[in-house]
Structure formats: C-alpha cells, structure tokens
Enzyme design. Structure first.
Site, PDB file in Angstrom:
ATOM      1  N   ALA A  82      33.555  79.475  53.765  1.00  0.00           N
ATOM      2  CA  ALA A  82      33.372  78.503  54.836  1.00  0.00           C
ATOM      3  C   ALA A  82      32.576  77.347  54.259  1.00  0.00           C
ATOM      4  CB  ALA A  82      32.597  79.155  55.985  1.00  0.00           C
ATOM      5  N   ARG A  90      22.851  74.969  54.247  1.00  0.00           N
ATOM      6  CA  ARG A  90      23.631  75.888  53.415  1.00  0.00           C
ATOM      7  C   ARG A  90      23.370  77.335  53.833  1.00  0.00           C
ATOM      8  NH1 ARG A  90      21.474  71.987  49.916  1.00  0.00           N
ATOM      9  NH2 ARG A  90      23.008  70.653  48.903  1.00  0.00           N
ATOM     10  N   ASN A 122      28.351  78.096  48.720  1.00  0.00           N
ATOM     11  CA  ASN A 122      27.014  78.048  49.325  1.00  0.00           C
ATOM     12  C   ASN A 122      26.828  79.079  50.432  1.00  0.00           C
ATOM     13  OD1 ASN A 122      25.510  76.069  47.950  1.00  0.00           O
ATOM     14  ND2 ASN A 122      26.826  74.482  48.818  1.00  0.00           N
ATOM     15  N   PRO A 123      25.582  79.491  50.682  1.00  0.00           N
ATOM     16  CA  PRO A 123      24.363  79.127  49.957  1.00  0.00           C
ATOM     17  C   PRO A 123      24.335  79.828  48.604  1.00  0.00           C
ATOM     18  CG  PRO A 123      23.843  80.719  51.668  1.00  0.00           C
ATOM     19  CD  PRO A 123      25.310  80.438  51.791  1.00  0.00           C
ATOM     20  N   VAL A 124      24.402  79.049  47.540  1.00  0.00           N
ATOM     21  CA  VAL A 124      24.775  79.608  46.236  1.00  0.00           C
ATOM     22  C   VAL A 124      23.807  80.686  45.757  1.00  0.00           C
ATOM     23  CG1 VAL A 124      23.646  77.799  44.874  1.00  0.00           C
ATOM     24  CG2 VAL A 124      25.636  78.974  43.954  1.00  0.00           C
ATOM     25  N   ASP A 150      21.610  69.178  41.734  1.00  0.00           N
ATOM     26  CA  ASP A 150      20.371  68.584  42.287  1.00  0.00           C
ATOM     27  C   ASP A 150      19.569  67.930  41.159  1.00  0.00           C
ATOM     28  OD1 ASP A 150      20.126  70.623  45.012  1.00  0.00           O
ATOM     29  OD2 ASP A 150      21.184  71.299  43.229  1.00  0.00           O
ATOM     30  N   ARG A 153      21.066  64.713  40.298  1.00  0.00           N
ATOM     31  CA  ARG A 153      20.709  63.717  41.335  1.00  0.00           C
ATOM     32  C   ARG A 153      19.286  63.205  41.078  1.00  0.00           C
ATOM     33  NH1 ARG A 153      23.293  67.502  46.056  1.00  0.00           N
ATOM     34  NH2 ARG A 153      25.363  66.523  46.097  1.00  0.00           N
ATOM     35  N   ARG A 155      17.653  63.171  38.245  1.00  0.00           N
ATOM     36  CA  ARG A 155      17.631  62.357  37.029  1.00  0.00           C
ATOM     37  C   ARG A 155      18.229  60.982  37.286  1.00  0.00           C
ATOM     38  NH1 ARG A 155      18.651  66.591  32.110  1.00  0.00           N
ATOM     39  NH2 ARG A 155      19.277  64.678  31.068  1.00  0.00           N
ATOM     40  N   HIS A 177      18.995  76.071  45.791  1.00  0.00           N
ATOM     41  CA  HIS A 177      19.876  74.897  45.912  1.00  0.00           C
ATOM     42  C   HIS A 177      19.949  74.611  47.412  1.00  0.00           C
ATOM     43  CE1 HIS A 177      23.251  72.197  45.655  1.00  0.00           C
ATOM     44  NE2 HIS A 177      24.067  73.031  46.277  1.00  0.00           N
TER      45      HIS A 177
END
Ligand SMILES: O=P(O)(O)OC[C@H]1O[C@](O)(COP(=O)(O)O)[C@@H](O)[C@@H]1O
Length: 315
Positions: A82, A90, A122-124, A150, A153, A155, A177
């Site tokens: 899903a 998540r 997810n949620p991983v 993440d 993102r 960086r 995550h």
C-alpha cells in the site's frame, strides 16, 4: 557495468518502475525482472523500458504477474505494498505492508534462495524487520533503503545553502526513514571542514537556525512531493540503483541503509539506518559513527518509535 547479475523488482508502481529505469540507464545489472500482480501494467512498463534499450547499456528486461520471474535473482528489491496517501505517515502503512510480507517473503526466498532482500516498501524499517523475520535469512542478507534518500536530500540542501557541490558534502541522516529521523550534524563535513564550523563567505554559515530549517525540509520533503505529484519516485529510483551497485560490484561502500542493529550505541533488535558498509554479502558492518549527546538521545527515541510499531504488529 556489473558482471551478469539479476535483480528482481517486486512491484511495478511508481517506485519499482523508477528503480528499474534508473538501473537500466546506469547499467546497474545485466538482467532485470519486474513483478506485479497487475499483468497489463507490468507488461506495459517492461515494453516501455525495452523500447529505450537502444539508448542505454545492454540489459535483459523481463516482467510478469507470475512471481516465478524473480527466480534465481541475486538481489530482490521489494517495493510492493500500500502506498502513502497525502497526510498519511509511513508508519500508518505498517500493518498492511507487514501482512503482505508475511505471504510474499517466504515465496521469494524459495524462488531466489541465494538472494539478498532489499526492502523499499514503507515504513521501511518495520517492513525490513518483518521481512527478516519471515525470511529466516541471516540479518546481513536483509536490509532496506532506509535513509539513503533522506541523506541525499540533506546533502542537497546543505550543498545548495553553502554553494558547494553535493558530492563534497558528507553527511548522514540516521534512524527511522520517517518523522523521527536524525541528521548527524556533529560528523557532517564539507571538504574536511565540520559543517558546524562552516564559515563560507560569511553569510552562508550553518548555524542552529539553518540546521533546524534544513532538518525540517528533509523530513517534510516526502509529504510535499506526495502532495504535488502523488508519489516520490525519481530520487528513490536513483538511490536504490546506487545501493544495488554497491552490492553487485562488491564496493564495500558506506551507505545509510536500514538493517537489524546488534548493540550499536546500545541499540539492538530493531531495524534502523546507520552508516553501514555494503557489499556483495549485504551488510558487512554497521558503523558506530560518533554521536553528540543530542543525536544519541534522538536516535534512541527514533528506535523506540520504530520498535513500538513493530511490537504493536506482533513482531
Ligand atoms: O568530498 P570528497 O572527499 O572529494 O569526496 C567526493 C566523493 O564523495 C562522494 O560524494 C561519496 O560521499 P559519501 O562517502 O559521504 O557518501 C562521492 O560521490 C564523491 O566522489
């Protein structure tokens, strides 16, 4: 290009397809198999990918609504499940996607007994923990994309703020995550300079206010993308293909993937991201990257949040 190696991607939705597309363009693997329950969709995606083969490194790309297509894979990437709707966290997805793994993972292990499992669904962190339990595999062979995206993102935002190339910014997000993720500012550097000491041109410092804003932007970016285009896909596609290369090329590369921790900063029996050495055997080691007191406290809370969800699902 990696030597002959097969990657199976389970789920031909936005994320699975973006992973396949990124892997094709980057020449990540020689054989890629896509599985989805929706036969028309998987056939369409495979046709679309194959029609671009003239312009990419050579690969054999197949797909099916029969899970057998994953047989003999070196790595199975699990993206099915899903998906996160606007406003949903998540963790809201956990129950449905853990239930899916209970059925799916043993079948995947039967079809590809030598494979590593790379979880993206997810949620991983919770789904990786569940996949590990349902697989019966040793912990180093089951891991998840975690905070690789993440961290990129983070960086990107540091690079944009300091006007330095993103490749020269070295910084990690650790933990979940998701909403409780932890930017590891105390070890983040640019060209060897700790970001907390960064002076730049005098107006580009990364003081606490800027760091708080960047952290908030990293956490909220998935929500913003989902609100705007329905799913995050392109960057996770690139991030996962990069993880696949670290595995297939046995790079021993440090990546913040999620795996079951075994006494890292006092944390155990929970899947969370920490910088980890990744190679052909999966997780070679999880680094005990030094943490400030605040980071340790935040990481401990992040572990508690993920553990609470796992326990609520009987894991
Ligand atoms: O800043 P440096 O030391 O030149 O390192 C640059 C290299 O680091 C990388 O950004 C990888 O960094 P990480 O090990 O922090 O993930 C490469 O993509 C790049 O080639």
């Amino acid at each position: 290009m990696s030597c002959v190696s097969k990657v199976a991607v389970v789920g031909a939705g936005a994320v699975g397809t973006a992973i396949a597309y990124a892997a094709q363009i980057r020449g990540t693997c020689r054989e890629l198999a896509l599985f989805d329950l929706n036969a028309a969709k998987v056939r369409a995606e495979v046709l679309d990918l194959n029609h671009g083969l003239q312009f990419t490194p050579m690969a054999r790309i197949t797909g099916s609504d029969d899970l057998e297509v994953c047989a003999g894979a070196d790595v199975v990437v699990i993206t099915a499940g899903a998906k996160q709707d606007p406003g949903q966290t998540r963790l809201d997805l956990a129950a449905a996607n853990v239930a899916m793994c209970r059925e799916l993972v043993p079948e995947l292990v039967r079809l590809a007994p030598g494979a590593l499992l790379l979880v993206v669904t997810n949620p991983v962190d919770v789904v990786t923990y569940a996949a590990l339990e349902f697989s019966g595999l040793p912990p180093h062979r089951v891991f998840g994309s975690g905070t690789v995206l993440d961290s990129s993102r983070l960086r990107f935002l540091i690079a944009e703020h300091t006007r330095v190339a993103v490749q020269n910014v070295h910084a990690y997000i650790a933990g979940e995550h998701g909403d409780s993720e932890v930017p590891l500012w105390s070890t983040a550097t640019i060209g060897g300079v700790p970001v907390t000491d960064w002076e730049g041109n005098g107006v580009r410092t990364l003081d606490e206010e800027v760091r708080t804003r960047i952290h908030h932007q990293v956490v909220s970016s998935a929500y913003e993308i989902i609100a705007g285009k329905g799913a995050t896909s392109l960057a996770i596609g690139l991030a996962v293909s990069r993880v696949l290369e670290a595995v297939l090329d046995d790079e021993h590369r440090v990546l913040p993937v999620t795996s079951r921790l075994d006494d890292v900063h006092g944390l155990a029996d929970v899947c969370l991201s920490m910088p980890s050495v990744v190679g052909r055997n999966g997780i070679e080691s999880v680094l005990a990257t030094p943490l400030s007191d605040d980071e340790l406290e935040a990481l401990t809370s992040s572990a508690a949040a993920v553990t609470a969800v796992a326990r609520s699902l009987g894991l």
